[in-house]
Design a protein around this motif. Structure first.
Motif, PDB file in Angstrom:
ATOM      1  N   ASP A  98      -4.201  13.575  -5.799  1.00  0.00           N
ATOM      2  CA  ASP A  98      -4.017  12.206  -6.292  1.00  0.00           C
ATOM      3  C   ASP A  98      -5.337  11.434  -6.265  1.00  0.00           C
ATOM      4  O   ASP A  98      -5.672  10.731  -7.227  1.00  0.00           O
ATOM      5  CB  ASP A  98      -2.973  11.455  -5.461  1.00  0.00           C
ATOM      6  CG  ASP A  98      -1.547  11.864  -5.796  1.00  0.00           C
ATOM      7  OD1 ASP A  98      -1.356  12.764  -6.643  1.00  0.00           O
ATOM      8  OD2 ASP A  98      -0.620  11.272  -5.220  1.00  0.00           O
TER       9      ASP A  98
ATOM     10  N   THR B 209       1.481  21.331  -7.433  1.00  0.00           N
ATOM     11  CA  THR B 209       0.322  21.284  -6.538  1.00  0.00           C
ATOM     12  C   THR B 209       0.057  19.893  -5.959  1.00  0.00           C
ATOM     13  O   THR B 209      -1.029  19.663  -5.416  1.00  0.00           O
ATOM     14  CB  THR B 209      -0.937  21.771  -7.277  1.00  0.00           C
ATOM     15  OG1 THR B 209      -1.186  20.901  -8.386  1.00  0.00           O
ATOM     16  CG2 THR B 209      -0.772  23.200  -7.765  1.00  0.00           C
TER      17      THR B 209
ATOM     18  N   SER C  16      -0.651  16.663  -3.968  1.00  0.00           N
ATOM     19  CA  SER C  16      -1.168  16.407  -2.624  1.00  0.00           C
ATOM     20  C   SER C  16      -1.949  15.098  -2.677  1.00  0.00           C
ATOM     21  O   SER C  16      -2.314  14.617  -3.756  1.00  0.00           O
ATOM     22  CB  SER C  16      -2.094  17.543  -2.162  1.00  0.00           C
ATOM     23  OG  SER C  16      -3.296  17.532  -2.910  1.00  0.00           O
ATOM     24  N   LEU C  17      -2.218  14.547  -1.513  1.00  0.00           N
ATOM     25  CA  LEU C  17      -3.002  13.325  -1.449  1.00  0.00           C
ATOM     26  C   LEU C  17      -4.393  13.549  -2.036  1.00  0.00           C
ATOM     27  O   LEU C  17      -4.906  12.709  -2.782  1.00  0.00           O
ATOM     28  CB  LEU C  17      -3.104  12.826   0.000  1.00  0.00           C
ATOM     29  CG  LEU C  17      -3.961  11.582   0.208  1.00  0.00           C
ATOM     30  CD1 LEU C  17      -3.425  10.390  -0.590  1.00  0.00           C
ATOM     31  CD2 LEU C  17      -4.045  11.237   1.696  1.00  0.00           C
TER      32      LEU C  17
END
Length: 174
Positions: free
Chosen positions: A155, A149, A151-152
């Motif tokens: 994160d 999963t 993603s920015l």
């Protein structure tokens, strides 16, 4: 980091920064950097016994550095060198990788991501020693979820939660 380096040097004999081989993306080996938190341990012990909560090898300053995760700050050098990311599965000592690759078939999937200073496992309480295979299995499940999963936004959420978790942990340092 300079203040911490001076404190490590002053508190006990030995090197300031500990380095140990770890596997990165696609199992590429690299030297991970940490502030030394144990008595006179500068290079890796080939047996790599995991540190325990009341490990006698840990210095008094080292206990504080570990509790607050300040010992991990030199890993920012690993990030700048492209060996690590801020977020991703935490890299383990090579001997531990070998063990868990034999015991947990899905463990190899961790090497499809750049290792991180913090990760989904760490913010969900699956950090520290892994005394049983079940402990590592739990950490592995978080690592695999992160890889699936990533993603920015994820994160950024992990970085924010890391700040909160470390702050709360620091509030309980004795």
């Amino acid at each position: 980091m300079l203040v911490v380096a001076a404190a490590v040097k002053w508190s006990s004999p030995g090197c300031i920064v500990f380095r140990q081989k770890r596997h990165g993306l696609r199992q590429t080996p690299f030297d991970i950097f940490k502030f030394r938190s144990m008595h006179a341990q500068c290079g890796a012990d080939p047996k790599v016994p995991q540190a325990t909560l009341s490990d006698p090898r840990v210095t008094p300053l080292g206990r504080l550095l570990r509790k607050t995760s300040i010992d991990e700050l030199p890993q920012l050098i690993n990030v700048l060198r492209g060996e690590m990311s801020l977020v991703g599965p935490r890299p383990h000592a090579l001997v531990h990788d070998e063990k868990y690759l034999r015991e947990l078939p899905a463990y190899a999937s961790r090497f499809f991501a750049v290792p991180g200073i913090t990760g989904l496992a760490q913010i969900n309480g699956a950090r520290g020693e892994t005394p049983t295979l079940a402990h590592m299995q739990r950490r592995l499940q978080y690592d695999l979820e992160y890889i699936r999963t990533a993603s920015l936004m994820l994160d950024l959420r992990i970085l924010a939660r890391t700040t909160i978790v470390v702050t709360l942990r620091h509030a309980h340092v004795y």
